[in-house]
Write an enzyme that holds these catalytic residues in place. Structure first.
Site, mmCIF file in Angstrom:
data_model
loop_
_atom_site.group_PDB
_atom_site.id
_atom_site.type_symbol
_atom_site.label_atom_id
_atom_site.label_comp_id
_atom_site.label_asym_id
_atom_site.label_seq_id
_atom_site.Cartn_x
_atom_site.Cartn_y
_atom_site.Cartn_z
ATOM 1 N N HIS A 213 0.849 -1.307 0.026
ATOM 2 C CA HIS A 213 0.035 -0.088 0.222
ATOM 3 C C HIS A 213 0.851 1.117 -0.034
ATOM 4 C CE1 HIS A 213 -4.208 -1.715 0.943
ATOM 5 N NE2 HIS A 213 -3.704 -2.520 0.265
ATOM 6 N N SER A 217 -0.269 -1.075 -6.108
ATOM 7 C CA SER A 217 -0.119 -2.306 -6.814
ATOM 8 C C SER A 217 0.760 -1.871 -8.370
ATOM 9 C CB SER A 217 -1.291 -2.847 -7.333
ATOM 10 O OG SER A 217 -1.899 -3.301 -6.424
ATOM 11 N N LYS A 241 -14.304 -7.754 -8.156
ATOM 12 C CA LYS A 241 -13.393 -8.889 -9.170
ATOM 13 C C LYS A 241 -12.748 -9.874 -8.311
ATOM 14 C CE LYS A 241 -10.161 -8.294 -12.827
ATOM 15 N NZ LYS A 241 -9.142 -7.441 -13.615
ATOM 16 N N ASP A 242 -12.211 -9.281 -7.294
ATOM 17 C CA ASP A 242 -11.617 -10.552 -6.244
ATOM 18 C C ASP A 242 -12.749 -11.654 -5.906
ATOM 19 O OD1 ASP A 242 -9.346 -9.409 -6.580
ATOM 20 O OD2 ASP A 242 -8.979 -8.635 -4.774
ATOM 21 N N GLU A 285 5.609 -33.822 -1.349
ATOM 22 C CA GLU A 285 4.644 -33.358 -1.937
ATOM 23 C C GLU A 285 4.647 -32.488 -3.237
ATOM 24 O OE1 GLU A 285 1.957 -34.982 -1.066
ATOM 25 O OE2 GLU A 285 0.847 -33.538 -0.237
#
Lengths: 433, 255
Positions: A213, A217, A241-242, A285
């Site tokens: 922040h 972005s 959108k998320d 894994e």
């Protein structure tokens, strides 16, 4: 108080004393975000949501789990059979680990493709690498808890790696085990640490977001936002959108949870741990396979080992290389000194980026195969290429690559594009939603 | 440059893929895929097959193999009535105690008891089986690559050992077992059990039934899981569709 920006008097009263609402308003609603982010930017918040899912399901599992070598395996089976919805909670937690890594790996590669690690976001990137390391430690510790054959032998192999450290190696291993083999004390401390690590993770994630922040972005074009015209408020644009992205993710995720819950798992882990029987083929894994391949590619006769063979054992070289494969990410912001961030304007870098992806997939395949020809040779070549990419190719590209001209602002290509969905209009494969 | 890089990538991936298939071909044969009542998105366990499978386990397998995670009460989930299960349980003896005199004693099993094990401990199991330990079968279909396909293949995969293949004392040749030498003698024989529902007890039939039973033993939640899964996925599809609509609407003024 009358001049508060909040109409609700209770909210205003609280905010005057504890500015949580101002904080949310500032960091969520007003927080200016580039308006051209594509769907690859969904994976950050998605990773955060999975972390919460993992913590919630993990806390419930811990209520029913018994961290003792004699009871651990059966207590997990009790969760699967007798605890209400226990199978669901466990399968969410189990597949959640795989989903977490898929999402985070995409998030990292997105950062690489669009140059999100470059100034002024170096610390943001470094915190991300710390998150990856913490996640890997957490996942490893958690995998030991069901006390199946792969849990036990995976723990044995990985903890034994530390014995490669000169002089203090064996003491470190004894300290990790709490004894002279992987046994009850090991299981107990692994459970304790597995419960601790996610909260450490939350702390680092908060720092990661604070750092994000600070400068906001990055975006697919990779140029700084210049005017309010380039940005939109995070809420409601990116929250919705998320949410949509989350919905798509959950469909896929629950597809595995309900219809193929053991897809990512090893059958051997449904056999209770037995220190007297070594599984024919010990594999970690899937999310550790590329690193496992790097570790194993340092054999005594390996070409990549020869230059350092006078200095250390092949085992130590493998261990160091495995750690170095992540450590190199810490210095990526300085290895890559090209002034252009986004691969959209770096034609050569773009191709090497995809080669790196292919290289990582090849490493993953090699990690799943038993040691020996031809896999060891392929793994050695792929390992060499992995480091070549970061240490040689990336710095050289900064000198020799002819980058494409950058647009002057984020709005420019959008305005020129003449409407339509902003980024999808001239989307390249990477940018397609 | 680009073409060159792509061709390198293609060559490498082809090499990787072909060599992996070569690796897969050893002397152990891959178990052929079977149709199971419980496979697929909506699959459920065939109740008849489950109950026959229990009979096969009870009359054949249970002589050597435990299913220690199952309790007798669980049998009510596969279509037996409470009375039937009580009868099944009562035929088994469990050790309980100590009683008020401090003695351990034998009593008939109850619904809440776990399936009685054939051997009191591992040593006894090995001693009774030529040194080999018959593994617990509760999780067998989850604990082997190939799952139910493998189990059925193994049970029906006993063959004459090929010439030149030497078997150790007391071992049998099995097409699908790792190394082809298995300590378990062929467990199923034609007509080995008499099914209550008059199904013909061929080796293949008994193998399918007991495999179905063991698949249920390993994943008793399977039917519930798939039923719930269908609802959850349908809900998410609708929700996500609606979220997409909201997203479009919110973003409409930007485009």
């Amino acid at each position: 108080m009358s001049d508060s920006k909040f109409k609700n008097p209770i909210v205003a009263w609280i905010d005057y004393r504890l500015p949580v609402f101002s904080f949310m308003e500032h960091e969520l609603h007003e927080y200016p975000t580039p308006k051209n982010l594509n769907y690859w930017w969904n994976f950050g918040s998605l990773a955060g949501i999975i972390l919460v899912i993992m913590i919630v399901t993990g806390i419930v599992l811990a209520m029913h789990y018994t961290a003792h070598t004699a009871f651990a395996f059966d207590s997990v089976e009790r969760i699967m059979r007798d605890v209400n919805y226990g199978w669901l909670i466990r399968y969410i937690h189990m597949n959640g680990a795989s989903a977490f890594f898929i999402v985070v790996y995409i998030h990292i590669f997105r950062g690489m493709y669009f140059g999100s690690y470059k100034s002024p976001r170096e610390i943001l990137w470094i915190l991300g690498v710390v998150i990856l390391l913490t996640m890997m430690a957490t996942a490893f510790l958690g995998y030991v808890l069901p006390w199946g054959q792969m849990s036990f032998w995976g723990a044995t192999v990985i903890t034994n790696l530390f014995s490669a450290i000169p002089i203090v190696g064996d003491s470190i291993v004894t300290l990790l085990w709490g004894g002279f083999s992987v046994d009850n004390p090991t299981l107990n401390r692994f459970f304790s640490l597995h419960y601790l690590m996610p909260f450490v993770l939350v702390g680092i994630v908060v720092l990661h977001i604070v750092a994000l922040h600070q400068h906001g972005s990055n975006n697919p074009i990779g140029i700084d936002t210049k005017s309010p015209q380039d940005t939109i408020p995070f809420h409601p644009y990116y929250t919705v959108k998320d949410m949509f992205g989350l919905g798509v993710f959950l469909i896929l995720f629950f597809g595995f949870v309900f219809f193929a819950p053991n897809f990512f798992g090893e059958p051997d882990n449904y056999i209770e741990a037995n220190p007297l029987v070594t599984p024919p083929h010990i594999v970690p894994e899937w999310y550790f396979l590329p690193f496992y391949a790097i570790l194993r590619s340092f054999t005594a006769d390996a070409v990549i080992y020869l230059p350092i063979s006078w200095l250390m054992s092949a085992k130590l070289a493998g261990v160091l290389a495995m750690f170095a494969s992540i450590m190199v990410l810490f210095i990526l912001p300085w290895l890559d000194h090209s002034p252009v961030r986004s691969a959209r304007f770096r034609p050569l870098y773009k191709q090497f980026f995809w080669l790196l992806i292919i290289d990582c997939i090849i490493l993953g395949i090699c990690g799943a195969k038993p040691a020996g020809a031809p896999w060891t040779y392929i793994a050695q070549a792929a390992t060499a290429y992995y480091f070549l990419h970061f240490i040689v190719i990336i710095p050289l590209l900064g000198f020799f690559e002819k980058t494409k001209p950058l647009p002057t602002s984020i709005s420019e290509p959008v305005l020129k594009g003449g409407g339509g969905s902003s980024s999808a209009a001239n989307a390249k494969p990477m940018e397609e939603a | 440059m680009r073409k060159y890089l792509i061709s390198v990538a293609v060559v490498v991936s082809v090499a990787v893929v072909t060599s992996s298939t070569v690796m897969a071909a050893g002397d152990v044969v891959k178990p052929p895929k079977q149709e199971w009542s419980f496979s697929g998105l909506f699959g459920t366990f065939d109740r008849g097959s489950l109950q026959r499978g229990f009979q096969v386990y009870d009359e054949v397998c249970s002589a050597c193999h435990s299913v220690r995670l199952l309790a007798y009460r669980n049998l009510m989930d596969i279509g037996f009535t409470e009375e039937q299960v009580k009868k099944i349980a009562a035929a088994k003896e469990v050790t309980d105690g100590p009683n008020d005199e401090g003695e351990m004693f034998q009593r008939p099993a109850r619904l809440s008891d776990r399936f009685v094990k054939p051997f009191p401990n591992k040593q006894a199991a090995r001693a009774g089986n030529n040194g080999a330990f018959p593994p617990d079968l509760t999780l067998m279909t989850k604990a082997r690559v190939g799952g139910a396909h493998y189990l059925h293949a193994l049970l029906t995969g006993y063959k004459e050992a090929p010439k030149g293949k030497k078997l150790a004392e007391g071992m049998s040749y099995n097409l699908y077992f790792a190394g082809n030498q298995i300590a378990m003698p062929p467990p199923l024989s034609e007509g080995g059990v008499e099914y209550a529902d008059k199904t013909k007890a061929t080796v293949d039939q008994m193998s399918r039934d007991v495999t179905t039973f063991l698949a249920w033993a390993a994943e008793p939640e399977l039917e519930w899981r798939k039923r719930l899964g269908v609802k959850v996925i349908l809900f998410l599809l609708i929700l996500t569709g609606m979220l997409y609509g909201v997203k479009r609407k919110v973003w409409a003024d930007l485009h």
